[in-house]
Scaffold this motif. Structure first.
Motif, mmCIF file in Angstrom:
data_model
loop_
_atom_site.group_PDB
_atom_site.id
_atom_site.type_symbol
_atom_site.label_atom_id
_atom_site.label_comp_id
_atom_site.label_asym_id
_atom_site.label_seq_id
_atom_site.Cartn_x
_atom_site.Cartn_y
_atom_site.Cartn_z
ATOM 1 N N LYS A 147 48.344 -2.769 -0.946
ATOM 2 C CA LYS A 147 47.982 -1.548 -0.216
ATOM 3 C C LYS A 147 49.174 -1.018 0.568
ATOM 4 N N ALA A 148 49.906 -1.916 1.212
ATOM 5 C CA ALA A 148 51.083 -1.499 1.987
ATOM 6 C C ALA A 148 52.140 -0.885 1.071
ATOM 7 N N ASP A 149 52.370 -1.501 -0.088
ATOM 8 C CA ASP A 149 53.340 -0.959 -1.048
ATOM 9 C C ASP A 149 52.896 0.411 -1.558
ATOM 10 N N GLU A 163 54.954 3.858 -0.996
ATOM 11 C CA GLU A 163 55.353 4.704 -2.125
ATOM 12 C C GLU A 163 54.809 6.114 -1.958
ATOM 13 N N ALA A 164 53.599 6.231 -1.470
ATOM 14 C CA ALA A 164 53.008 7.554 -1.244
ATOM 15 C C ALA A 164 53.848 8.352 -0.241
ATOM 16 N N ARG A 165 54.255 7.700 0.831
ATOM 17 C CA ARG A 165 55.089 8.393 1.824
ATOM 18 C C ARG A 165 56.435 8.800 1.217
ATOM 19 N N LEU A 166 57.064 7.883 0.481
ATOM 20 C CA LEU A 166 58.384 8.143 -0.100
ATOM 21 C C LEU A 166 58.356 9.235 -1.170
ATOM 22 N N SER A 167 57.270 9.308 -1.922
ATOM 23 C CA SER A 167 57.189 10.261 -3.035
ATOM 24 C C SER A 167 56.447 11.544 -2.660
ATOM 25 N N ASN A 168 56.034 11.628 -1.405
ATOM 26 C CA ASN A 168 55.299 12.809 -0.927
ATOM 27 C C ASN A 168 54.041 13.058 -1.764
ATOM 28 N N ALA A 190 46.004 8.059 -3.466
ATOM 29 C CA ALA A 190 45.047 8.288 -4.554
ATOM 30 C C ALA A 190 45.742 8.873 -5.784
ATOM 31 N N GLU A 191 46.699 9.783 -5.577
ATOM 32 C CA GLU A 191 47.420 10.371 -6.712
ATOM 33 C C GLU A 191 48.227 9.311 -7.459
ATOM 34 N N ILE A 192 48.877 8.450 -6.705
ATOM 35 C CA ILE A 192 49.665 7.380 -7.330
ATOM 36 C C ILE A 192 48.747 6.407 -8.053
ATOM 37 N N ALA A 193 47.656 6.016 -7.419
ATOM 38 C CA ALA A 193 46.716 5.086 -8.045
ATOM 39 C C ALA A 193 46.114 5.692 -9.310
ATOM 40 N N GLU A 194 45.754 6.972 -9.266
ATOM 41 C CA GLU A 194 45.177 7.628 -10.441
ATOM 42 C C GLU A 194 46.180 7.665 -11.592
ATOM 43 N N ALA A 195 47.435 8.001 -11.290
ATOM 44 C CA ALA A 195 48.467 8.043 -12.326
ATOM 45 C C ALA A 195 48.694 6.646 -12.916
ATOM 46 N N ALA A 196 48.699 5.632 -12.056
ATOM 47 C CA ALA A 196 48.907 4.261 -12.523
ATOM 48 C C ALA A 196 47.754 3.811 -13.419
ATOM 49 N N ILE A 197 46.542 4.121 -13.031
ATOM 50 C CA ILE A 197 45.373 3.752 -13.841
ATOM 51 C C ILE A 197 45.401 4.486 -15.176
#
Length: 93
Positions: free
Chosen positions: A15-17, A21-26, A30-37
């Motif tokens: 969760k921390a990672d 990543e969400a902060r670094l990639s703006n 949820a967007e990152i998790a959706e793309a990863a899934i």
């Protein structure tokens, strides 16, 4: 397309990672998790299709020899890298 809420328990470190990543990639977590899934599911679909194709080739009696695969793999990264080998064995006469 409408979205639906989906809750996934995460280990604290994951969760921390994800949040970092969400902060670094703006992006949102949820967007990152959706793309990863989506990427994971696409990879699984490709793998299933590859297995289906391999099983079909097996039923057809079409195979690639270990020697041909080994020669191909040994060429990886070289200037003379070989293309993937073609079937060179058959159980059909």
């Amino acid at each position: 397309m409408a979205s639906a809420d989906f809750s996934v328990p995460l280990e604290p470190a994951v969760k921390a990672d994800l949040e970092a990543e969400a902060r670094l990639s703006n992006q949102t977590a949820a967007e990152i998790a959706e793309a990863a899934i989506a990427q994971y599911l696409f990879g699984r679909k490709l793998k299933r299709e590859a297995v289906r194709q391999a099983l079909k080739e097996t039923e057809d009696g079409v195979f690639i020899s270990e020697a041909a695969v080994s020669q191909w793999v040994q060429s990886w990264g070289s200037v003379d890298e070989l293309p993937p080998p073609e079937p060179d064995l058959s159980t059909r006469s």
